[in-house]
Design a protein around this motif. Structure first.
Motif, PDB file in Angstrom:
ATOM      1  N   GLY A  90      20.374 -46.430 126.455  1.00 53.80           N
ATOM      2  CA  GLY A  90      18.971 -46.043 126.459  1.00 53.80           C
ATOM      3  C   GLY A  90      18.037 -47.209 126.672  1.00 53.80           C
ATOM      4  N   GLN A  91      18.546 -48.301 127.265  1.00 54.97           N
ATOM      5  CA  GLN A  91      17.747 -49.514 127.432  1.00 54.97           C
ATOM      6  C   GLN A  91      17.208 -49.707 128.847  1.00 54.97           C
ATOM      7  OE1 GLN A  91      20.800 -52.322 126.122  1.00 54.97           O
ATOM      8  NE2 GLN A  91      19.705 -52.639 124.201  1.00 54.97           N
ATOM      9  N   LEU A  92      17.537 -48.824 129.762  1.00 54.30           N
ATOM     10  CA  LEU A  92      17.174 -49.011 131.168  1.00 54.30           C
ATOM     11  C   LEU A  92      15.887 -48.259 131.502  1.00 54.30           C
ATOM     12  CD1 LEU A  92      18.050 -50.297 133.851  1.00 54.30           C
ATOM     13  CD2 LEU A  92      19.370 -48.214 134.312  1.00 54.30           C
ATOM     14  N   ALA A  93      14.848 -48.998 131.854  1.00 61.16           N
ATOM     15  CA  ALA A  93      13.568 -48.374 132.209  1.00 61.16           C
ATOM     16  C   ALA A  93      13.577 -47.861 133.638  1.00 61.16           C
ATOM     17  CB  ALA A  93      12.432 -49.382 132.028  1.00 61.16           C
ATOM     18  N   ALA A  94      14.116 -48.657 134.568  1.00 63.40           N
ATOM     19  CA  ALA A  94      14.135 -48.286 135.980  1.00 63.40           C
ATOM     20  C   ALA A  94      14.991 -49.287 136.724  1.00 63.40           C
ATOM     21  CB  ALA A  94      12.723 -48.261 136.565  1.00 63.40           C
ATOM     22  N   VAL A  95      15.384 -48.918 137.932  1.00 66.88           N
ATOM     23  CA  VAL A  95      16.064 -49.826 138.854  1.00 66.88           C
ATOM     24  C   VAL A  95      15.167 -49.979 140.073  1.00 66.88           C
ATOM     25  CG1 VAL A  95      18.102 -50.236 140.290  1.00 66.88           C
ATOM     26  CG2 VAL A  95      18.339 -49.087 138.065  1.00 66.88           C
ATOM     27  N   VAL A  96      14.772 -51.203 140.366  1.00 69.82           N
ATOM     28  CA  VAL A  96      13.957 -51.491 141.550  1.00 69.82           C
ATOM     29  C   VAL A  96      14.858 -52.194 142.559  1.00 69.82           C
ATOM     30  CG1 VAL A  96      11.980 -52.769 142.463  1.00 69.82           C
ATOM     31  CG2 VAL A  96      11.827 -51.642 140.224  1.00 69.82           C
ATOM     32  N   MET A  97      14.819 -51.731 143.813  1.00 72.71           N
ATOM     33  CA  MET A  97      15.734 -52.250 144.824  1.00 72.71           C
ATOM     34  C   MET A  97      14.991 -52.770 146.044  1.00 72.71           C
ATOM     35  SD  MET A  97      18.853 -49.457 144.639  1.00 72.71           S
ATOM     36  CE  MET A  97      20.037 -50.586 145.383  1.00 72.71           C
ATOM     37  N   GLU A  98      15.402 -53.943 146.493  1.00 69.47           N
ATOM     38  CA  GLU A  98      14.913 -54.477 147.764  1.00 69.47           C
ATOM     39  C   GLU A  98      15.270 -53.553 148.916  1.00 69.47           C
ATOM     40  OE1 GLU A  98      16.066 -58.046 150.890  1.00 69.47           O
ATOM     41  OE2 GLU A  98      17.005 -58.004 148.915  1.00 69.47           O
ATOM     42  N   MET A  99      16.313 -52.753 148.765  1.00 68.11           N
ATOM     43  CA  MET A  99      16.879 -51.988 149.866  1.00 68.11           C
ATOM     44  C   MET A  99      16.076 -50.752 150.246  1.00 68.11           C
ATOM     45  SD  MET A  99      19.031 -53.504 147.663  1.00 68.11           S
ATOM     46  CE  MET A  99      19.890 -55.066 147.880  1.00 68.11           C
ATOM     47  N   ALA A 100      14.976 -50.497 149.576  1.00 71.59           N
ATOM     48  CA  ALA A 100      14.099 -49.380 149.933  1.00 71.59           C
ATOM     49  C   ALA A 100      12.652 -49.846 149.831  1.00 71.59           C
ATOM     50  CB  ALA A 100      14.330 -48.178 149.010  1.00 71.59           C
ATOM     51  N   PRO A 115      23.811 -37.221 146.500  1.00 74.86           N
ATOM     52  CA  PRO A 115      23.506 -38.461 147.223  1.00 74.86           C
ATOM     53  C   PRO A 115      22.536 -38.239 148.375  1.00 74.86           C
ATOM     54  CG  PRO A 115      25.833 -38.404 146.688  1.00 74.86           C
ATOM     55  CD  PRO A 115      25.267 -37.057 146.311  1.00 74.86           C
ATOM     56  N   ALA A 116      22.652 -37.121 149.059  1.00 74.54           N
ATOM     57  CA  ALA A 116      21.737 -36.839 150.168  1.00 74.54           C
ATOM     58  C   ALA A 116      20.302 -36.711 149.666  1.00 74.54           C
ATOM     59  CB  ALA A 116      22.166 -35.564 150.895  1.00 74.54           C
ATOM     60  N   GLN A 117      20.122 -36.087 148.513  1.00 72.24           N
ATOM     61  CA  GLN A 117      18.781 -35.949 147.953  1.00 72.24           C
ATOM     62  C   GLN A 117      18.223 -37.313 147.537  1.00 72.24           C
ATOM     63  OE1 GLN A 117      19.969 -32.996 144.976  1.00 72.24           O
ATOM     64  NE2 GLN A 117      18.553 -31.510 145.900  1.00 72.24           N
ATOM     65  N   ALA A 118      19.074 -38.155 146.975  1.00 71.44           N
ATOM     66  CA  ALA A 118      18.631 -39.490 146.576  1.00 71.44           C
ATOM     67  C   ALA A 118      18.246 -40.310 147.805  1.00 71.44           C
ATOM     68  CB  ALA A 118      19.729 -40.193 145.786  1.00 71.44           C
ATOM     69  N   GLN A 119      19.041 -40.243 148.853  1.00 76.46           N
ATOM     70  CA  GLN A 119      18.725 -40.973 150.074  1.00 76.46           C
ATOM     71  C   GLN A 119      17.396 -40.502 150.666  1.00 76.46           C
ATOM     72  OE1 GLN A 119      22.119 -41.869 152.887  1.00 76.46           O
ATOM     73  NE2 GLN A 119      23.202 -40.506 151.476  1.00 76.46           N
ATOM     74  N   ALA A 120      17.172 -39.198 150.654  1.00 75.31           N
ATOM     75  CA  ALA A 120      15.921 -38.664 151.200  1.00 75.31           C
ATOM     76  C   ALA A 120      14.728 -39.135 150.367  1.00 75.31           C
ATOM     77  CB  ALA A 120      15.984 -37.141 151.240  1.00 75.31           C
ATOM     78  N   ALA A 121      14.876 -39.138 149.056  1.00 68.94           N
ATOM     79  CA  ALA A 121      13.777 -39.547 148.185  1.00 68.94           C
ATOM     80  C   ALA A 121      13.421 -41.015 148.390  1.00 68.94           C
ATOM     81  CB  ALA A 121      14.146 -39.295 146.728  1.00 68.94           C
ATOM     82  N   LEU A 122      14.420 -41.831 148.656  1.00 73.43           N
ATOM     83  CA  LEU A 122      14.203 -43.266 148.848  1.00 73.43           C
ATOM     84  C   LEU A 122      13.898 -43.624 150.299  1.00 73.43           C
ATOM     85  CD1 LEU A 122      17.113 -44.513 146.572  1.00 73.43           C
ATOM     86  CD2 LEU A 122      14.681 -45.040 146.211  1.00 73.43           C
ATOM     87  N   GLN A 123      14.004 -42.635 151.195  1.00 70.16           N
ATOM     88  CA  GLN A 123      13.882 -42.904 152.634  1.00 70.16           C
ATOM     89  C   GLN A 123      14.865 -44.009 153.025  1.00 70.16           C
ATOM     90  OE1 GLN A 123      11.406 -41.178 155.038  1.00 70.16           O
ATOM     91  NE2 GLN A 123      12.150 -39.899 153.358  1.00 70.16           N
ATOM     92  N   TRP A 124      16.099 -43.843 152.601  1.00 72.38           N
ATOM     93  CA  TRP A 124      17.118 -44.882 152.731  1.00 72.38           C
ATOM     94  C   TRP A 124      17.486 -45.119 154.191  1.00 72.38           C
ATOM     95  CZ3 TRP A 124      18.906 -47.746 148.693  1.00 72.38           C
ATOM     96  CH2 TRP A 124      19.973 -48.610 148.955  1.00 72.38           C
ATOM     97  N   ASN A 125      17.551 -46.371 154.584  1.00 76.13           N
ATOM     98  CA  ASN A 125      17.930 -46.764 155.943  1.00 76.13           C
ATOM     99  C   ASN A 125      19.379 -47.229 155.919  1.00 76.13           C
ATOM    100  OD1 ASN A 125      18.294 -47.844 158.485  1.00 76.13           O
ATOM    101  ND2 ASN A 125      16.424 -49.060 158.461  1.00 76.13           N
ATOM    102  N   ASP A 126      20.288 -46.330 156.248  1.00 76.38           N
ATOM    103  CA  ASP A 126      21.709 -46.642 156.146  1.00 76.38           C
ATOM    104  C   ASP A 126      22.140 -47.687 157.162  1.00 76.38           C
ATOM    105  OD1 ASP A 126      24.314 -45.941 154.849  1.00 76.38           O
ATOM    106  OD2 ASP A 126      24.843 -45.407 156.908  1.00 76.38           O
ATOM    107  N   ALA A 127      21.453 -47.781 158.294  1.00 73.86           N
ATOM    108  CA  ALA A 127      21.798 -48.787 159.294  1.00 73.86           C
ATOM    109  C   ALA A 127      21.526 -50.191 158.781  1.00 73.86           C
ATOM    110  CB  ALA A 127      21.018 -48.539 160.587  1.00 73.86           C
ATOM    111  N   ALA A 300      17.048 -52.317 163.157  1.00 74.01           N
ATOM    112  CA  ALA A 300      17.023 -51.372 162.048  1.00 74.01           C
ATOM    113  C   ALA A 300      16.978 -52.073 160.710  1.00 74.01           C
ATOM    114  CB  ALA A 300      18.263 -50.474 162.123  1.00 74.01           C
ATOM    115  N   ASP A 301      17.538 -53.298 160.635  1.00 73.11           N
ATOM    116  CA  ASP A 301      17.599 -53.985 159.343  1.00 73.11           C
ATOM    117  C   ASP A 301      16.503 -55.013 159.188  1.00 73.11           C
ATOM    118  OD1 ASP A 301      18.471 -55.796 161.194  1.00 73.11           O
ATOM    119  OD2 ASP A 301      20.255 -56.430 160.095  1.00 73.11           O
TER     120      ASP A 301
END
Length: 305
Positions: A90-100, A115-127, A300-301
């Protein structure tokens, strides 16, 4: 940024495209820079267990910055272990990622999200950032009901950052020169000198963006985990230069193998040595990439470090 042999454009649309291409190329070389040695390194077999003990020693903290080499799978596994360990307590407030990009996140997704929903929410660039590598980190947080937030500078603002000379005064001269040196060396000496300062401005703006995302996610008594390339977490020239001294932060730099460069003294609180990444001639790859692209286009990257 400029492909070798082409003239350097004045700052503008063409220069931005070239600088953005350089950022993408730097990402390809990120595994060669920005990491440090640990005199008591864990082996691959027991790194997760040893890392768990180190996490306990680092807390409490408002922010835990995990600097990685992007091509080191063990670093992403340790990130997942960190997320799971803190979330279970219960110690984790959030995860912030450079990757999005900042502005996107999984807030509001149910713990049963796919996973598809998470990728859509983050607008994840898989390339740019292979989901196979980072998906387990993201889903560990989602399944624990903890938001994953993009921290990177939105690509739409890169031109403005590149042209904003106010960034030139953000770092003390020694740190700014180290930033310039990292850009030169990260591009194997191929980057035109005229593009060094504009690219450094983008890097500093990206660090500021991640710092803002982290501060917005902080909660009393909990820890925000920031996941980014190792160079972004250094105390002297990275994300920590963009928040007040009152933020209690612990900086961890992971190093894959003995050949990776060491950070400046004081840039990291903990250095974790892991197994070496597969050998590669990244400079040869970069030269080949540029020779194949006589007219540079943003890859893309482009948002990678």
């Amino acid at each position: 940024m400029q492909t070798p042999g082409l003239p350097v454009a004045a700052p503008g649309r063409g220069a931005l495209a070239k600088a953005v291409l350089a950022l993408g190329a730097l990402a390809a070389l990120a595994a060669l820079t920005g990491c440090a040695a640990n005199p008591a390194a864990d082996t691959t077999a027991d790194s997760a267990r040893g890392w768990g003990r180190q996490i306990d020693a680092l807390l409490p903290a408002d922010v835990l910055l995990l600097g990685e080499q992007h091509d080191a799978p063990e670093h992403q596994r340790l990130q997942r272990d960190t997320v799971q360990r803190l979330a279970a307590r219960g110690q984790l407030a959030a995860v912030v990622m450079e990757m999005a990009e900042r502005g996107h996140g999984t807030t509001g997704l149910p713990t049963s999200a796919t996973p598809a929903q998470a990728q859509a929410a983050l607008q994840w660039n898989d390339a740019a950032w292979p989901w196979q590598a980072y998906g387990p980190v993201v889903m560990a947080a989602v399944q624990a009901g903890v938001p994953v937030l993009g921290g990177n500078l939105p690509r739409s603002t890169m031109r403005a950052a590149m042209q904003d000379t106010a960034w030139d005064a953000h770092l003390p001269t020694p740190a700014l020169q180290r930033q310039y040196t990292a850009l030169r060396e990260g591009h194997c000496g191929l980057l035109p000198e005229s593009q060094i300062a504009p690219m450094a401005r983008i890097q500093m703006a990206r660090d500021a963006s991640m710092a803002q995302a982290v501060q917005g996610a902080m909660q009393p008594g909990k820890t925000v985990v920031l996941i980014a390339g190792a160079g972004h977490v250094h105390r002297s020239m990275g994300v920590p230069t963009h928040w007040p001294a009152s933020v209690r932060a612990q900086v961890v730099v992971a190093r894959a193998g003995a050949s990776a460069p060491a950070p400046e003294p004081g840039d990291a609180d903990t250095v974790l040595e892991t197994a070496a990444a597969p050998a590669r001639d990244a400079c040869a790859e970069l030269r080949q990439q540029w020779q194949a692209q006589p007219t540079p286009r943003p890859p893309a990257d482009a948002t990678r470090p």
